[in-house]
Design an enzyme around this catalytic site. Structure first.
Site, PDB file in Angstrom:
ATOM      1  N   HIS A 149      -7.396  44.116   5.891  1.00 44.55           N
ATOM      2  CA  HIS A 149      -8.744  43.568   5.735  1.00 44.55           C
ATOM      3  C   HIS A 149      -9.684  44.634   5.182  1.00 44.55           C
ATOM      4  O   HIS A 149      -9.492  45.842   5.396  1.00 44.55           O
ATOM      5  CB  HIS A 149      -9.279  43.047   7.068  1.00 44.55           C
ATOM      6  CG  HIS A 149      -8.587  41.824   7.553  1.00 44.55           C
ATOM      7  ND1 HIS A 149      -9.238  40.634   7.793  1.00 44.55           N
ATOM      8  CD2 HIS A 149      -7.287  41.582   7.855  1.00 44.55           C
ATOM      9  CE1 HIS A 149      -8.379  39.729   8.230  1.00 44.55           C
ATOM     10  NE2 HIS A 149      -7.189  40.289   8.268  1.00 44.55           N
ATOM     11  N   ASP A 254       9.552  37.443  10.245  1.00 51.68           N
ATOM     12  CA  ASP A 254      10.096  37.651   8.901  1.00 51.68           C
ATOM     13  C   ASP A 254      11.003  38.867   8.798  1.00 51.68           C
ATOM     14  O   ASP A 254      11.540  39.161   7.725  1.00 51.68           O
ATOM     15  CB  ASP A 254       8.958  37.767   7.869  1.00 51.68           C
ATOM     16  CG  ASP A 254       8.069  38.989   8.085  1.00 51.68           C
ATOM     17  OD1 ASP A 254       8.210  39.666   9.123  1.00 51.68           O
ATOM     18  OD2 ASP A 254       7.218  39.251   7.208  1.00 51.68           O
ATOM     19  N   ASP A 279       1.720  33.616   8.236  1.00 52.13           N
ATOM     20  CA  ASP A 279       0.788  34.584   7.636  1.00 52.13           C
ATOM     21  C   ASP A 279       1.055  34.692   6.130  1.00 52.13           C
ATOM     22  O   ASP A 279       0.853  35.758   5.527  1.00 52.13           O
ATOM     23  CB  ASP A 279       0.891  35.947   8.312  1.00 52.13           C
ATOM     24  CG  ASP A 279      -0.320  36.842   8.055  1.00 52.13           C
ATOM     25  OD1 ASP A 279      -1.384  36.297   7.706  1.00 52.13           O
ATOM     26  OD2 ASP A 279      -0.188  38.071   8.185  1.00 52.13           O
ATOM     27  N   GLY A 314      -0.043  40.563   4.592  1.00 49.88           N
ATOM     28  CA  GLY A 314       0.417  39.190   4.759  1.00 49.88           C
ATOM     29  C   GLY A 314       1.926  39.131   4.632  1.00 49.88           C
ATOM     30  O   GLY A 314       2.624  40.150   4.619  1.00 49.88           O
TER      31      GLY A 314
END
Length: 390
Positions: A149, A254, A279, A314
């Site tokens: 971010h 993942d 995400d 992400g």
């Protein structure tokens, strides 16, 4: 996914049906649908499969629910916060079995998040399939845990923000915050207005998380990532979440964001509270392999989305891939993985009577799978979508 035909089936035959509740599937069930709702589930007969308006699938589960998806189909919500973009993201997500999603708008300057709320309000009003609400991940985060971010846009929530968030009419509103940085009374005001508040990108202590939970905190965003960790004498956000009896948590399965052993620990500690989330970014179900985020180049390599320093930005994973990953790594059985993609996220949103399980009266949302656990179809409120070719 594209719609199979204008006349979606009103009867679905499931060779195996996982209802999101039981630990074992039931076999040979007929699901009857009318006006976007499940009206009956009963044993199927040989005649059922031959009758019109009936489709048969090897396995049927409640429609998968993704609480955290930033983009798909070459479309990123932050880049295009409008209803048309949400339609493209939902279509890309359906390729991976997702029926419902919370499009996720991450930290942006000022009150840019208002555009995301407006886009979701419009999409729901227009009937864009699968848009369940909105997830605002920031800007009320910790400067000590920004992740990818933009730190310059992270700030403290103020009275105008509280007014905007507590009056939003965007379906289920999930807000990720650093609870330790909220002004006194802000969390209680948000939760009393129905906002589902999660802790994320936070340096909170376990005591601060416990206090936030007493004020209505519902869960934690991407468990283990961008939060204080568990140590011997300070449990941190991770330890407080595992020890809680009520907090939900999203987790990215993942193989890049969280070690499989940590995922196994969380699954055993909170089987009814852990939620699979993707995400995912715009590369999911798309053609693009790179993009810019806050002026930083992000590249997709070997299934990882990272900046030039190797920081994760992400994910590039679908819900069905996440479910298969849980099985392939021996984390849990299929029934448990289905719950983590369906019933658990529905409960996290307070929508367990509407979505996340298969029973009469619920919205007709189904994820239909082949014997190899490939997506064979996704039904959203009675409309059946088939996988796109390729």
């Amino acid at each position: 996914m594209s719609s199979i035909d204008p006349q979606s089936p009103t009867r679905i035959v499931a060779n195996r049906l996982y209802d999101g509740i039981a630990d074992e599937p039931v076999r040979d069930r007929l699901i009857e649908i009318a006006d976007g709702r499940i009206t009956a589930i009963r044993p199927a007969t040989a005649q059922d499969a031959r009758e019109g308006a009936t489709r048969e699938f090897d396995m049927v589960a409640p429609g998968f629910i993704d609480l955290q998806i930033n983009g798909a189909g070459d479309t990123q919500f932050n880049f295009n916060p409008d209803a048309q973009a949400l339609g493209r993201i939902a279509q890309g997500a359906r390729q991976g079995g997702t029926a419902y999603l919370l499009p996720t708008f991450i930290t942006a300057p000022g009150r840019d998040y208002a555009r995301a709320i407006s886009a979701v309000e419009t999409a729901i009003a227009q009937g864009v399939p699968g848009i369940l609400g909105v997830h605002l991940e920031g800007p009320f985060l910790s400067q000590r845990r920004p992740g990818i971010h933009d730190p310059s846009a992270i700030r403290t929530i103020d009275a105008e923000d509280l007014d905007a968030l507590t009056t939003a009419q965007a379906g289920a509103v999930l807000l990720t915050v650093a609870p330790e940085d909220l002004p006194e009374g802000a969390l209680a005001r948000l939760t009393s207005a129905g906002v589902r508040v999660f802790a994320g990108h936070t340096e909170a202590t376990a005591d601060q998380i416990d206090q936030a939970e007493s004020e209505g905190l519902v869960g934690v965003t991407h468990l283990f990532n961008a939060m204080s960790q568990m140590t011997g004498r300070e449990p941190g956000v991770v330890g407080a979440t595992l020890a809680s009896r009520g907090l939900f948590a999203g987790i990215i399965a993942d193989g890049h964001h969280v070690d499989w052993r940590n995922i196994a620990i969380a699954t055993r500690a909170m089987p009814d509270r852990l939620c699979l989330v993707t995400d995912a970014m715009l590369t999911l179900a798309g053609q693009e392999t790179g993009f810019e985020l806050h002026g930083v180049a992000i590249q997709l390599r070997d299934g990882r989305l990272t900046n030039s320093e190797g920081r994760l930005a992400g994910a590039h994973v679908s819900m069905i891939e996440s479910l298969r990953n849980m099985l392939d790594n021996g984390i849990c059985d299929l029934a448990q993985a289905v719950k983590m993609a369906t019933a658990n996220p529905a409960r996290a949103l307070g929508l367990e009577g509407e979505v996340g399980v298969l029973r009469p009266g619920c919205r007709a949302a189904l994820t239909c799978l082949s014997p190899e656990l490939d997506v064979a179809g996704v039904m959203v409120d009675g409309q059946l979508f088939a996988p796109l070719p390729g």
